[in-house]
Design a protein around this motif. Sequence first.
Motif, short mmCIF file in Angstrom:
data_model
loop_
_atom_site.label_atom_id
_atom_site.label_comp_id
_atom_site.label_asym_id
_atom_site.label_seq_id
_atom_site.Cartn_x
_atom_site.Cartn_y
_atom_site.Cartn_z
N ALA A 30 0.83 -1.20 0.00
CA ALA A 30 0.00 0.00 0.00
C ALA A 30 0.87 1.25 0.00
N SER A 31 0.28 2.35 -0.39
CA SER A 31 0.99 3.62 -0.42
C SER A 31 0.85 4.35 0.92
N VAL A 32 1.69 5.33 1.11
CA VAL A 32 1.59 6.20 2.29
C VAL A 32 0.23 6.91 2.27
N GLY A 33 -0.23 7.30 1.09
CA GLY A 33 -1.54 7.94 0.97
C GLY A 33 -2.66 7.02 1.46
N ALA A 34 -2.57 5.74 1.16
CA ALA A 34 -3.56 4.77 1.64
C ALA A 34 -3.50 4.66 3.16
N PRO A 50 -5.25 15.82 4.36
CA PRO A 50 -4.40 16.98 4.06
C PRO A 50 -3.66 17.56 5.28
N ARG A 51 -4.14 17.26 6.48
CA ARG A 51 -3.49 17.78 7.69
C ARG A 51 -2.46 16.81 8.27
N GLN A 52 -2.34 15.61 7.68
CA GLN A 52 -1.42 14.60 8.19
C GLN A 52 -0.05 14.68 7.51
N LYS A 53 0.98 14.55 8.32
CA LYS A 53 2.35 14.39 7.83
C LYS A 53 2.88 13.14 8.52
N LEU A 54 3.41 12.19 7.73
CA LEU A 54 3.99 10.97 8.29
C LEU A 54 5.50 10.99 8.09
N ILE A 55 6.21 10.59 9.13
CA ILE A 55 7.67 10.57 9.12
C ILE A 55 8.12 9.16 9.47
N PHE A 56 9.09 8.65 8.69
CA PHE A 56 9.68 7.34 8.96
C PHE A 56 11.17 7.45 8.71
N ASP A 63 3.12 10.87 -0.33
CA ASP A 63 1.90 10.06 -0.38
C ASP A 63 1.99 8.91 -1.37
N ASN A 64 2.80 9.06 -2.40
CA ASN A 64 2.91 8.02 -3.43
C ASN A 64 3.92 6.92 -3.08
N ALA A 65 4.69 7.11 -2.02
CA ALA A 65 5.68 6.11 -1.62
C ALA A 65 4.98 4.82 -1.19
N ASP A 69 8.78 -0.42 -0.10
CA ASP A 69 9.99 0.25 -0.58
C ASP A 69 10.66 1.04 0.55
N LEU A 70 9.87 1.69 1.38
CA LEU A 70 10.42 2.43 2.52
C LEU A 70 11.14 1.50 3.48
N LEU A 71 10.55 0.35 3.74
CA LEU A 71 11.14 -0.61 4.67
C LEU A 71 12.43 -1.19 4.11
N GLN A 72 12.43 -1.50 2.80
CA GLN A 72 13.64 -2.04 2.18
C GLN A 72 14.76 -1.02 2.17
#
Length: 92
Positions: A30-34, A50-56, A63-65, A69-72
Amino acid sequence: MEATATTTQIFVKNPSRDVDVFALTFPIDASVGALKRHLEATYPLHPPVPRQKLIFGGRLLDDNAIIKDLLQTAQAPISGPHSFHLVISRED
C-alpha cells in the motif's frame, strides 16, 4: 496482531495527542496515501488526510511512496514493528 509476509505491524506515534501509540497491521504494498486514508478513518480524532504528515526514518514521506519500498530502503525487517511519526497540522 501478528504480521505476515504481505503485511507489517506499524506503530503510529504522536506524543502531542491523547493517544501516544496507535498500533495497526497494514499491507506492505500500500501507499503512504492509503495509510493516511486509513488513519483518517480509524485514528482517534480522525485527522483529515491533508493535515497529516507521516515521518519514517527521519524522512517526511510522500503520499505516493510504497511502504515496502520504505522498509527495504531502511533495511528494516518487513514484519515490523515499525514506528511512523504522525504530525497533524492545525486547522487554518
